[in-house]
Design an enzyme around this catalytic site. Structure first.
Site, short mmCIF file in Angstrom:
data_model
loop_
_atom_site.label_atom_id
_atom_site.label_comp_id
_atom_site.label_asym_id
_atom_site.label_seq_id
_atom_site.Cartn_x
_atom_site.Cartn_y
_atom_site.Cartn_z
N LYS A 721 -61.09 -60.45 57.23
CA LYS A 721 -61.57 -60.01 55.92
C LYS A 721 -62.57 -58.84 56.01
O LYS A 721 -62.56 -57.97 55.16
CB LYS A 721 -62.27 -61.17 55.21
N GLU A 725 -70.83 -56.23 55.02
CA GLU A 725 -71.80 -56.41 53.95
C GLU A 725 -72.23 -57.86 53.71
O GLU A 725 -73.35 -58.11 53.26
CB GLU A 725 -71.24 -55.80 52.65
MO1 MOS Z 1 -70.73 -49.55 51.87
S1 MOS Z 1 -72.26 -49.58 50.45
O1 MOS Z 1 -69.33 -49.61 50.91
O2 MOS Z 1 -70.93 -48.11 52.70
#
Ligand code: MOS
Length: 775
Positions: A721, A725
């Site tokens: 996945k 983040e």
């Molecule tokens: Mo990330 S904020 O999609 O670089």
């Protein structure tokens, strides 16, 4: 010195050997980076280089009425100064300035006119034969403005909030209300109604944004740009200057962190190209650390969360509204509140998201945009509800665990959040936690344990890849991906090496060049699911072609084999047939065909019809321990356990590093990071790493990362996945909840500095941290 040397091509150390998907393979770009061989955007050279230094506006809103350049032009070595008055020809229309991730609205057009939209807007580019001359001359440029009243204060403009009407591509507005959230809230006896605030944050990657334009004699531009997509930067330059694609190559082989700041090309790119076109020379423009605060930031955001539950902890109502800043130019939008309709099962959910135009530059995505705020507020509110119920915070979450997305009425493709809760809690020792705040102490330190949930999207875009297998066993796989420090070089080579059964050091993955096969911007934690799937796809094409060629080898060693029966191992096609094991070296397959290379290309298109039947997300459970000095209000995060469900992990070491980085940033979000505005000037004030605090080594203690088993073939053929983040989401909420547990004080704004930890909890409402009041 000319930029004749090729960019160093990262490849695994000799002896790395055969690897599997998931193995903890060390990053292949490590040696190039620590020895300085990896050159970043500002490190490329040319004999004819001119150095550009940017002059920025000192007002936040108004017009330039006069510019005084004579003193600067008189500095020895200065060759030109570009402004809106004399820049080379550019396209005029907004659409040419819309990069691939531009939000709705009118994008900022550097040097387009005399209008000033924000403090720090670039107004002049001083070009000189040396950087020192350019920098000195830039200090001599003076600008006269006709100033207009500006407003940079979100909290006193909440009544101006509006619902963005033109939503940016990919943005999902909050779903419509389910049930009757207000009525359910009013009827409930146990409820929470809290407001939350987060100030502006800036990305602060180690590498400053920079562009080096190398101009060839025939006018071709090779541009090294700090970017999360060479192709996005190339597209922007072509459009703004009306240059054919063949006239411009953009490279970003090494990027020293970006975290979203490189999703959109920044003004240094446009200005450097202007300089190169004007002077017909190579030009380098490097922003200073201060100038890193003159484009894009995580938006200041106000939120209100209302939760209601019955006495047994069953959620009766979830209401979550957010108001965030955007610029006068664009409607920058984030998904802030939507997670609140997904994370827990509830029949009455009402979500709202609005923005307010301020005289700042447009905000830009920053690691886990939206979730970093929205899930933060929700997860503190859940903790508040747990205390209102006198119920263990983890038990409350399990009580309301959502097996499917109620609002969209869709199942999750996979959701191993329950395993995250269980394994994280066990590792942390959560069952030993006393419920009451202020119940653990050691000396003058109050000890608190808090937890929170995280969720982030599991996205897949489309991508192309090509692969060339050479007769000497070397495999070169290419895609115009980026590696912003995340490990793309390593993971892609690893996926290809595993697929083809080749030693890691024989596999080269090429990225960071706009002429390579199309790849998306490295963002949204989607690169592994996207580019990784393209890499595996192109390798499968190679496998099939090699198998077909091997079938006609003399002696027909694979005569009885089907493609499904063979394995690519140890540089060979292996087949365990009835007559014994056969291994046909790949070199023999190519040799027999008289080929010294074999090339395949592949286009990976997501299976959208299948994917849209599911909610696709990563999840986390974060547990943390804080120690709060009772006298000083200082907080140390002494222990974090982050349990992550992110599908199959492609490289255990690099994935762990991503989560560690996310947790470190979460601690920064919780305790340190905030950009303050002097509202009298409309300007960010603490624009240096001395005054913009990020977590340092001394702030970081034990961090324990758990990856729970998950394998998601809806998100990607790899089962992966993405982990960029999710490591951040929920961390600051867990810290906040732990501070409450330690002290009995509920801190609803970030960063949770000692003044807030010691003061009444809504002190922030007076202004951002009360420090710089609206004039
Ligand atoms: Mo990330 S904020 O999609 O670089």
């Amino acid at each position: 010195m000319n930029n004749t040397a090729m960019d160093v091509q990262p490849v695994a150390e000799p002896g790395t050997g055969y690897v599997q998907k998931g193995d903890a393979v060390a990053r292949v770009d490590g040696r190039a980076k620590v020895t300085g061989q990896a050159r970043y955007a500002a490190e490329h050279l040319s004999d004819d280089m001119a150095y550009g230094v940017v002059v920025n506006s000192t007002i936040a809103r108004g017009c330039i009425v006069a510019m005084h350049l004579d003193d600067a032009l008189a500095v020895p070595g200065v060759v030109d100064i570009l402004t809106h008055g004399n820049r080379p020809r550019t396209r005029k229309l907004d659409l040419f300035y819309k990069d691939m991730t531009a939000p709705a609205g009118s994008p900022f057009k550097p040097f387009h006119g005399s209008r000033i939209f924000y403090s720090g807007q670039p107004v002049a580019l001083v070009l000189a034969d040396t950087f020192e001359a350019a920098r000195y001359a830039a200090s001599l440029v003076t600008v006269e403005y006709e100033e207009e009243a500006h407003d940079t204060h979100l909290l006193s403009n909440l009544e101006r909030a509006y619902t963005p009407s033109r939503l940016k591509a990919g943005f999902t507005p909050p779903p419509a209300e389910t049930g009757d959230a207000q009525a359910a809230f009013d009827a409930a006896t146990i409820k929470v109604d809290s407001t939350y605030y987060a100030g502006v944050e800036h990305h602060n990657p180690m590498e400053m944004h920079a562009t080096t334009v190398l101009r060839a004699d025939d006018g071709h531009l090779t541009i090294y740009d700090k970017s999360q997509s060479s192709q996005n930067s190339r597209w922007m330059v072509s459009h703004v200057f009306g240059l054919a694609k063949s006239k411009v190559t953009v490279r970003n082989p090494f990027v020293g962190g970006a975290f979203g700041s490189g999703l959109r090309p920044q003004y240094n790119l446009i200005l450097a190209v202007m300089g190169a076109l004007q002077l017909k020379r190579s030009v380098r423009v490097v922003l200073t650390r201060q100038q890193m605060f003159t484009f894009g930031h995580r938006p200041e955001t106000w939120q209100r969360v209302r939760l209601a539950a019955s006495a047994d902890g069953t959620l009766q109502s979830v209401m979550h509204e957010a108001i965030a800043e955007t610029s006068r130019l664009e409607d920058y939008v984030e998904v802030v509140v939507n997670w609140s309709g997904q994370l827990y099962k509830c029949e009455n959910v009402k979500l709202a998201y609005q923005v307010v135009k301020l005289d700042h530059y447009s905000p830009i995505d920053m690691r886990a945009p939206g979730a970093a705020h929205g899930v933060h507020a929700l997860e503190i509110a859940m903790d508040e509800l747990a205390y209102a119920l006198d119920m263990d915070p983890l038990a409350l979450r399990l009580k309301n665990y959502s097996e499917r997305d109620e609002a969209q009425d869709l199942p999750y493709s996979t959701k191993e959040l329950r395993a995250c809760y269980e394994q994280g809690a066990a590792r942390f020792g959560w069952s030993q936690r006393p419920m009451a705040p202020r119940s653990m102490r050691e000396g003058n330190e109050l000890i608190g344990w808090g937890m929170a949930t995280g969720q982030w999207d599991a996205m897949q875009m489309f991508a192309r890849a090509s692969a060339v297998l050479h007769a000497n066993g070397r495999l070169v796989v290419s895609s115009a991906a980026s590696d912003i420090g995340t490990g793309t070089y390593t993971v892609m080579a690893q996926i290809a090496a595993h697929a083809m059964g080749l030693p890691m050091e024989q596999v080269v993955f090429r990225l960071g060049d706009s002429t390579l096969p199309v790849a998306p911007i490295e963002g949204g934690s989607s690169h592994v699911a996207t580019v990784g799937s393209a890499v595996e796809g192109v390798c499968e094409k190679l496998q099939r072609t090699l198998f077909g060629m091997a079938l006609s080898l003399p002696g027909k060693p694979l005569d009885r084999a089907r493609f499904a029966d063979i394995r690519f191992r140890d540089g060979s096609i292996c087949y365990d047939g009835a007559d014994g094991a056969v291994a046909v070296p790949l070199a023999d397959v190519l040799g027999a065909a008289g080929r010294d290379r074999l090339e395949e290309k592949y286009l990976m298109l997501p299976n959208i019809l299948k994917q849209k039947k599911y909610v696709r997300a990563t999840h986390s459970a974060v547990f943390c321990e804080v120690r709060v000095d009772e006298d000083f209000g200082t907080v140390r995060v002494t222990r974090v356990v982050s349990a992550i469900a992110a599908g199959r992990i492609m490289n255990a070491q690099l994935a762990r590093s991503q989560i560690l980085g996310g947790v470190v940033w979460g601690i920064g979000q919780a305790l340190h990071e905030e950009t303050h505005t002097d509202h009298r000037l409309g300007r960010f004030m603490n624009h240096s790493l001395a005054e913009y605090h990020v977590a340092a080594n001394a702030d970081i203690h034990d961090i324990d990362v758990i990856f729970v088993d998950e394998d998601d073939r809806v998100v990607s053929r790899l089962g992966a996945k993405g982990v960029g983040e999710i490591g951040l989401v929920g961390v600051a909420a867990a810290v906040s909840n732990a501070i409450y547990h330690a002290t009995g004080r509920r801190v609803r704004s970030t960063p949770m500095t000692p003044d807030k930890v010691m003061a009444p909890s809504d002190a922030w409402a007076a202004g951002d941290s009360g420090m710089f009041m609206k004039s």
